[in-house]
Every structure is written in C-alpha cells, then in structure tokens.
Design a protein around this motif. Structure first.
Motif, PDB file in Angstrom:
ATOM      1  N   PRO A  77       4.055  11.418   5.006  1.00 43.89           N
ATOM      2  CA  PRO A  77       3.617  10.702   3.802  1.00 43.89           C
ATOM      3  C   PRO A  77       4.640  10.701   2.677  1.00 43.89           C
ATOM      4  O   PRO A  77       4.740   9.711   1.933  1.00 43.89           O
ATOM      5  N   LYS A  81       6.065   7.373   0.947  1.00 46.93           N
ATOM      6  CA  LYS A  81       5.904   7.154  -0.493  1.00 46.93           C
ATOM      7  C   LYS A  81       7.238   6.801  -1.149  1.00 46.93           C
ATOM      8  O   LYS A  81       7.317   5.894  -2.001  1.00 46.93           O
ATOM      9  N   TYR A 112       1.558   0.219   2.721  1.00 50.55           N
ATOM     10  CA  TYR A 112       1.561   1.573   2.137  1.00 50.55           C
ATOM     11  C   TYR A 112       0.160   2.186   2.166  1.00 50.55           C
ATOM     12  O   TYR A 112      -0.010   3.355   2.538  1.00 50.55           O
ATOM     13  N   ASP A 113      -0.838   1.410   1.792  1.00 52.35           N
ATOM     14  CA  ASP A 113      -2.220   1.927   1.766  1.00 52.35           C
ATOM     15  C   ASP A 113      -2.680   2.338   3.163  1.00 52.35           C
ATOM     16  O   ASP A 113      -3.371   3.357   3.318  1.00 52.35           O
ATOM     17  N   MET A 116      -0.611   5.577   4.482  1.00 57.76           N
ATOM     18  CA  MET A 116      -0.878   6.810   3.748  1.00 57.76           C
ATOM     19  C   MET A 116      -2.236   7.405   4.099  1.00 57.76           C
ATOM     20  O   MET A 116      -2.470   8.594   3.919  1.00 57.76           O
ATOM     21  N   ARG A 121      -4.247   4.820   9.582  1.00 52.69           N
ATOM     22  CA  ARG A 121      -2.964   4.767  10.285  1.00 52.69           C
ATOM     23  C   ARG A 121      -3.169   4.875  11.801  1.00 52.69           C
ATOM     24  O   ARG A 121      -2.536   4.157  12.573  1.00 52.69           O
TER      25      ARG A 121
END
Length: 352
Positions: A77, A81, A112-113, A116, A121
C-alpha cells in the motif's frame, strides 16, 4: 466471465470459423506450395492474425489498475500511495490542460481506491473490473459450475467441428489444449496468491490470464482443424497398398515356380539328358515376359534367376509401402511424446 467477454469470444469464434479457416485451407491446398512451406505459411498466418487480434483487444481494454499506477501486483500500500500521489499531481485537471485530463484523473483515482482496499483488490485480481461493479466474490461451487458450462460447451462444439476420419488428430490436439487450459485456469483461480511469475508478468492479474486463454482458444482450435486435415495420412489405405504389393509379389513367385516345375518335368520326361532341343534353344536365345523383362533362360536355373529378378523389382514397392506405414506411425507417436514433454516443462516453469 462477463457478458461482454462472452460476446467477444463468440465474435472471435465466428471470425476464425468463417474467415480465417477458409483462408488457411486455401494456403494448405495440395499443390499450392511445397509441403513444408505450406505448413510454415499456415502457422505463421494463424500466429500473426491471433497476435494482431489479441493485441487490438488488449488495446481496447486499456491498461489495468497496476499498469495505470506504474506499480506491480506485489506492491504494498505504501508504494501504491506514492505512485498515486505522483500521478495525481501531474494529471490533476488544474495542471493538466488535456481535454481528457478529467477522465484520466478519475481512472487513476478509481485504480487507487481499488488497490488500496485489500478485499476489492482480491476481487479485481480474480474477476476484473466487472467483478468490482457486480460486487462478485469467489464461490467455489459457482466457479466450478461456470467452468463446467464453459468447457462442456467448447468441448461439444469442438467435437462436432472435428467429426470425420480426417479430423481425428485435430480432435486430439484440441481436447489436449482444452485440458491444459482447464488445469491452468483452475490453478490460477484457486491459488491464494497469483502463481504467474512476477519477473515475466509483473502487472498481470489472474483474470487477465484466463481472459487471454479464452481469447486465443478459437485460433488454436481452427488452426488444429486446418493442420490436422492437411497432415492426415490414411494408414488403412497404406496398409491395403502394402497387402496388394505383397499379393502381386506372391503371384509372381507362384508363376515362376510353376514354370520351374514344368521345366523339371520336361527334363525328366526326356531322360534327364539336359532337356530337349526346344528347351536348349529357348535357353540359348532367351524369352521375354509380359512387361518386357528378359528371361534368364527356360531352364530351372534360368527360372530361379528370373524369380530373383522379379522379387528384386517387386520388393521396391513393398519396401516403399512399409516405410510409409512405419514412418507415419512413428511421426504421430513422436509428436505426441514431444508435445507432452514441452507442455510439462512450460507448466512447471510458469507455476513453480
């Protein structure tokens, strides 16, 4: 698989069935090119077409979330980020004056959402963007049911398309490919972590691996159909030709032995004194047989020499037919053996 991917697979099937297969059959038509060149041209044509079509499909799909953020599927992560912050600064609509800046920024934000959130995922890795939209979760019973429907459908379709004696080898190749694809799909989808080597496929997900297999299978199936029909050898026909050659050889032997018997009886009837004048004259002048082959002499010794000449001539046809039968049998068995070894090595390397 999603409805869109099912439609893509169906479109690909009809494309290969009604366009690619006839073109491949034209390339492989006997007398069009030399045998080896025909096979090379057909394989090259199929491989190039499959690569172009798959490349266009991948381009239409666009990069996945990992490639979009310039990270790998093993990235933690913190790395994700950092990559997102770097991209968001350059793609933010306030700084990026491109007409598609807003869409690009939204795509990066969505990637990204998803990455993370560890649960999302995992869903994305297994089922792709459509799995995120439908909030799909891995259910073993549902997975194997969908798997059974997919492979039974393609198996029955492949069987119908390879009916006939000439398609026997093609059917075996296609079913072997289906079995390998099934094993790979089960291995990829049921593993806790992605079994694909990160050094070769750093951003590839399980979903993309399965999608690629399903996309390439119609090309593989139609390639097997075309090459299988072209490489087919009727071993039964060759065996019949061998038996006919042996039968003709047996007739020649019987005819010459009958002549030898007649000569021996003639000599005995004349008191064994070397035969009558007719036999001596024939022995001196020689005679001919049907087909223009000269006799070695109308005596037992001459007939035996004639038999040897006939056997030498007919053995050429018998040996040729025997080599054809044995050669094709060994080629087929060698092909299956080497294909099994290559498949085992490839699977062991990819999923070790």
């Amino acid at each position: 698989m999603s409805d869109g991917e099912d439609n893509d697979g169906l479109t690909g099937f009809f494309f290969y069935m009604f366009i690619v297969h006839p073109v491949t059959a034209w390339i492989l038509r006997p007398g069009r090119f030399e045998r080896k060149k025909s096979i090379i041209y057909a394989i090259g044509f199929l491989a190039a077409l499959a690569a172009i079509k798959t490349g266009m499909s991948m381009q239409a799909k666009g990069p996945n979330h990992y490639a979009l953020l310039n990270v790998t599927r093993d990235s933690n992560p913190l790395e994700i980020k950092r990559a997102y912050k770097k991209l968001s600064l350059s793609l933010h609509p306030d700084k990026n004056k491109s007409p598609t800046a807003s869409d690009e920024f939204d795509a990066v934000k969505q990637a990204y959402d998803v990455l993370m959130d560890m649960e999302l995922r995992e869903v994305y890795n297994k089922f792709g963007p459509d799995g995120i939209k439908s909030n799909k979760r891995f259910d073993e019973s549902q997975f194997f049911m969908e798997l059974g429907v997919f492979y039974l459908t393609w198996g029955m379709l492949s069987y119908v398309l390879t009916l006939g004696k000439k398609s026997g080898d093609a059917r075996n190749w296609i079913f072997t490919g289906l079995i390998v694809m099934l094993v790979v799909e089960i291995t990829v989808m049921t593993s806790q972590s992605n079994p694909l080597p990160s050094s070769l496929f750093p951003t590839w997900t399980e979903h993309e691996c399965v999608w690629l297999l399903h996309t390439l299978f119609p090309a593989f199936m139609n390639g097997c159909r075309s090459l299988g029909s072209y490489l087919y050898v009727d071993l039964d026909k060759q065996a019949r030709q061998l038996l006919l050659a042996l039968q003709e050889q047996n007739k020649d032997i019987l005819l010459v032995l009958r002549d030898v018997q007649i000569c021996v009886q003639s000599i005995q009837a004349n008191g064994g004194g070397g035969g009558n004048s007719t036999a001596r004259t024939a022995g001196a002048q020689g005679t001919t047989v049907a087909g223009g082959m000269p006799l070695m002499g109308a005596t037992p010794t001459g007939k035996i020499k004639e038999l040897q000449e006939r056997l030498r001539a007919s053995n050429t046809n018998v040996l040729k037919a025997t080599r054809d039968v044995q050669g094709e049998g060994s080629k087929n068995s060698s092909f299956g053996f080497y294909a099994m070894i290559i498949g085992y090595v490839a699977m062991s390397y990819l999923f070790k």
